[in-house]
Design a protein around this motif. Structure first.
Motif, PDB file in Angstrom:
ATOM      1  N   ILE A   1     -14.318  -6.925  62.478  1.00 28.65           N
ATOM      2  CA  ILE A   1     -13.240  -7.846  62.451  1.00 28.65           C
ATOM      3  C   ILE A   1     -13.573  -9.205  62.915  1.00 28.65           C
ATOM      4  O   ILE A   1     -13.750  -9.108  64.238  1.00 28.65           O
ATOM      5  CB  ILE A   1     -11.928  -7.387  62.639  1.00 28.65           C
ATOM      6  N   HIS A   2     -13.795 -10.056  62.271  1.00 26.63           N
ATOM      7  CA  HIS A   2     -14.381 -11.258  62.696  1.00 26.63           C
ATOM      8  C   HIS A   2     -13.492 -12.554  62.633  1.00 26.63           C
ATOM      9  O   HIS A   2     -13.054 -12.595  61.409  1.00 26.63           O
ATOM     10  CB  HIS A   2     -15.749 -11.686  62.432  1.00 26.63           C
ATOM     11  N   TYR A   3     -13.047 -13.132  63.480  1.00 26.46           N
ATOM     12  CA  TYR A   3     -12.005 -14.559  63.203  1.00 26.46           C
ATOM     13  C   TYR A   3     -12.886 -15.728  63.428  1.00 26.46           C
ATOM     14  O   TYR A   3     -13.456 -15.980  64.378  1.00 26.46           O
ATOM     15  CB  TYR A   3     -11.013 -14.241  64.294  1.00 26.46           C
ATOM     16  N   ALA A   4     -12.824 -16.485  62.405  1.00 28.08           N
ATOM     17  CA  ALA A   4     -13.576 -17.733  62.379  1.00 28.08           C
ATOM     18  C   ALA A   4     -12.598 -18.913  62.804  1.00 28.08           C
ATOM     19  O   ALA A   4     -11.596 -19.180  62.044  1.00 28.08           O
ATOM     20  CB  ALA A   4     -14.196 -18.109  61.132  1.00 28.08           C
ATOM     21  N   PRO A   5     -12.551 -19.308  64.069  1.00 28.08           N
ATOM     22  CA  PRO A   5     -11.669 -20.463  64.598  1.00 28.08           C
ATOM     23  C   PRO A   5     -11.826 -21.657  63.639  1.00 28.08           C
ATOM     24  O   PRO A   5     -10.624 -22.322  63.309  1.00 28.08           O
ATOM     25  CB  PRO A   5     -11.969 -20.679  65.836  1.00 28.08           C
ATOM     26  N   ALA A   6     -12.764 -22.125  63.210  1.00 23.36           N
ATOM     27  CA  ALA A   6     -12.966 -23.147  62.211  1.00 23.36           C
ATOM     28  C   ALA A   6     -12.222 -23.039  60.963  1.00 23.36           C
ATOM     29  O   ALA A   6     -11.550 -24.185  60.565  1.00 23.36           O
ATOM     30  CB  ALA A   6     -14.536 -23.748  61.990  1.00 23.36           C
ATOM     31  N   THR A   7     -12.136 -22.245  60.195  1.00 23.39           N
ATOM     32  CA  THR A   7     -11.606 -21.789  58.933  1.00 23.39           C
ATOM     33  C   THR A   7     -10.073 -20.807  59.269  1.00 23.39           C
ATOM     34  O   THR A   7      -9.544 -21.063  58.203  1.00 23.39           O
ATOM     35  CB  THR A   7     -12.495 -21.038  58.168  1.00 23.39           C
ATOM     36  N   LYS A   8      -9.986 -20.441  60.544  1.00 26.53           N
ATOM     37  CA  LYS A   8      -8.784 -19.727  60.735  1.00 26.53           C
ATOM     38  C   LYS A   8      -8.572 -18.379  59.764  1.00 26.53           C
ATOM     39  O   LYS A   8      -7.497 -18.189  59.163  1.00 26.53           O
ATOM     40  CB  LYS A   8      -7.448 -20.620  60.789  1.00 26.53           C
ATOM     41  N   LYS A   9      -9.906 -17.935  59.425  1.00 28.06           N
ATOM     42  CA  LYS A   9      -9.694 -16.938  58.548  1.00 28.06           C
ATOM     43  C   LYS A   9     -10.454 -15.871  59.218  1.00 28.06           C
ATOM     44  O   LYS A   9     -11.368 -15.941  60.066  1.00 28.06           O
ATOM     45  CB  LYS A   9     -10.597 -17.255  57.336  1.00 28.06           C
ATOM     46  N   TYR A  10     -10.077 -14.501  58.766  1.00 29.53           N
ATOM     47  CA  TYR A  10     -10.818 -13.104  59.240  1.00 29.53           C
ATOM     48  C   TYR A  10     -11.799 -12.813  58.238  1.00 29.53           C
ATOM     49  O   TYR A  10     -11.539 -12.795  56.865  1.00 29.53           O
ATOM     50  CB  TYR A  10      -9.776 -12.057  59.311  1.00 29.53           C
ATOM     51  N   ASP A  11     -12.954 -12.349  58.641  1.00 30.81           N
ATOM     52  CA  ASP A  11     -14.043 -11.678  57.846  1.00 30.81           C
ATOM     53  C   ASP A  11     -14.213 -10.148  58.208  1.00 30.81           C
ATOM     54  O   ASP A  11     -14.271 -10.123  59.642  1.00 30.81           O
ATOM     55  CB  ASP A  11     -15.318 -12.426  58.121  1.00 30.81           C
ATOM     56  N   THR A  12     -13.791  -9.375  57.310  1.00 29.35           N
ATOM     57  CA  THR A  12     -13.873  -7.889  57.929  1.00 29.35           C
ATOM     58  C   THR A  12     -14.774  -7.131  57.026  1.00 29.35           C
ATOM     59  O   THR A  12     -15.002  -7.175  55.610  1.00 29.35           O
ATOM     60  CB  THR A  12     -12.340  -7.419  57.439  1.00 29.35           C
ATOM     61  N   VAL A  13     -15.554  -5.973  57.801  1.00 27.74           N
ATOM     62  CA  VAL A  13     -16.256  -5.321  56.941  1.00 27.74           C
ATOM     63  C   VAL A  13     -15.753  -4.010  57.577  1.00 27.74           C
ATOM     64  O   VAL A  13     -15.583  -3.475  58.573  1.00 27.74           O
ATOM     65  CB  VAL A  13     -17.604  -5.238  57.657  1.00 27.74           C
ATOM     66  N   LYS A  14     -15.705  -2.997  56.459  1.00 29.51           N
ATOM     67  CA  LYS A  14     -15.351  -1.580  56.575  1.00 29.51           C
ATOM     68  C   LYS A  14     -16.334  -0.562  56.048  1.00 29.51           C
ATOM     69  O   LYS A  14     -16.735  -0.809  54.803  1.00 29.51           O
ATOM     70  CB  LYS A  14     -13.908  -1.400  56.014  1.00 29.51           C
ATOM     71  N   LEU A  15     -16.815   0.335  56.890  1.00 27.23           N
ATOM     72  CA  LEU A  15     -17.931   1.230  56.526  1.00 27.23           C
ATOM     73  C   LEU A  15     -17.135   2.702  56.970  1.00 27.23           C
ATOM     74  O   LEU A  15     -16.746   3.007  57.770  1.00 27.23           O
ATOM     75  CB  LEU A  15     -19.284   0.958  57.008  1.00 27.23           C
ATOM     76  N   ASN A  16     -17.873   3.711  55.939  1.00 28.65           N
ATOM     77  CA  ASN A  16     -17.595   4.998  56.417  1.00 28.65           C
ATOM     78  C   ASN A  16     -18.674   5.175  57.670  1.00 28.65           C
ATOM     79  O   ASN A  16     -19.843   4.756  57.570  1.00 28.65           O
ATOM     80  CB  ASN A  16     -18.017   6.143  55.214  1.00 28.65           C
ATOM     81  N   PHE A  17     -18.451   6.400  58.368  1.00 26.76           N
ATOM     82  CA  PHE A  17     -19.109   6.425  59.565  1.00 26.76           C
ATOM     83  C   PHE A  17     -19.052   7.851  59.859  1.00 26.76           C
ATOM     84  O   PHE A  17     -17.877   8.431  59.858  1.00 26.76           O
ATOM     85  CB  PHE A  17     -18.411   5.484  60.903  1.00 26.76           C
ATOM     86  N   GLN A  18     -20.163   8.465  60.596  1.00 21.66           N
ATOM     87  CA  GLN A  18     -20.314   9.557  60.717  1.00 21.66           C
ATOM     88  C   GLN A  18     -21.099   9.704  62.237  1.00 21.66           C
ATOM     89  O   GLN A  18     -21.979   8.829  62.367  1.00 21.66           O
ATOM     90  CB  GLN A  18     -20.944  10.633  59.966  1.00 21.66           C
ATOM     91  N   MET A  19     -20.994  10.627  63.300  1.00 18.17           N
ATOM     92  CA  MET A  19     -21.678  10.818  64.384  1.00 18.17           C
ATOM     93  C   MET A  19     -21.577  12.122  64.697  1.00 18.17           C
ATOM     94  O   MET A  19     -20.534  12.909  64.796  1.00 18.17           O
ATOM     95  CB  MET A  19     -21.317   9.597  65.364  1.00 18.17           C
ATOM     96  N   GLU A  20     -22.492  12.394  65.568  1.00 11.57           N
ATOM     97  CA  GLU A  20     -22.407  13.862  66.282  1.00 11.57           C
ATOM     98  C   GLU A  20     -22.912  13.548  67.877  1.00 11.57           C
ATOM     99  O   GLU A  20     -23.667  12.775  68.223  1.00 11.57           O
ATOM    100  CB  GLU A  20     -23.680  14.530  65.703  1.00 11.57           C
TER     101      GLU A  20
END
Length: 145
Positions: free
Chosen positions: A43-62
């Motif tokens: 989740i990234h907040y851009a102060p200049a535009t006052k908007k959020y840019d969000t990336v959501k992915l499936n994630f697996q780990m061991e």
């Protein structure tokens, strides 16, 4: 700023570990082990535009002993590996696939690297790292031992 935050968090973790009571009074910390799956969010907040840019992915780990391996969707999150250490409040990931001298936040793919606040109850495993404009959040469940 990001290096300063990383140094500050590392220092706070060291101070917190040094302030713990004697071994007789310490409740053991449950070590996350096994296979986990869930989601990763950036989740990234851009102060200049006052908007959020969000990336959501499936994630697996061991996790085995003190090593980790990231699997699953590696189109945006690096399929990386390395070691980890933890205490009752923080977990530190050391991704050996991050090139020496590189800033893990500036690479083309997201890497599991640095200090994260975490919670683990034996099944649910959640951890996050953030600064003033960027947050990495992992919400995982244990799938097998």
């Amino acid at each position: 700023m990001k290096k300063q935050l990383l140094c500050l968090l590392t220092g706070l973790a060291a101070v917190a570990a040094g302030c713990m009571k004697s071994n007789d009074d310490v409740t053991p910390v449950l070590q996350p082990q096994g296979k986990f799956s869930g989601t990763f969010q950036r989740i990234h907040y851009a102060p200049a535009t006052k908007k959020y840019d969000t990336v959501k992915l499936n994630f697996q780990m061991e996790l085995v002993n003190n090593t980790f391996k990231v699997t699953g969707d590696t189109s945006k999150h690096a399929g990386s590996n390395g070691t980890f250490g933890y205490n009752a409040a923080q977990i530190q990931w050391i991704d050996v696939t991050v090139p020496k001298g590189a800033n893990a936040l500036n690479l083309p793919k997201y890497h599991l690297y640095g200090n994260y606040n975490y919670a683990y109850d034996g099944t649910a495993f959640k951890f996050e790292a953030y600064n003033d404009t960027l947050k990495y959040y992992y919400d995982l469940k244990k799938t097998t031992n």
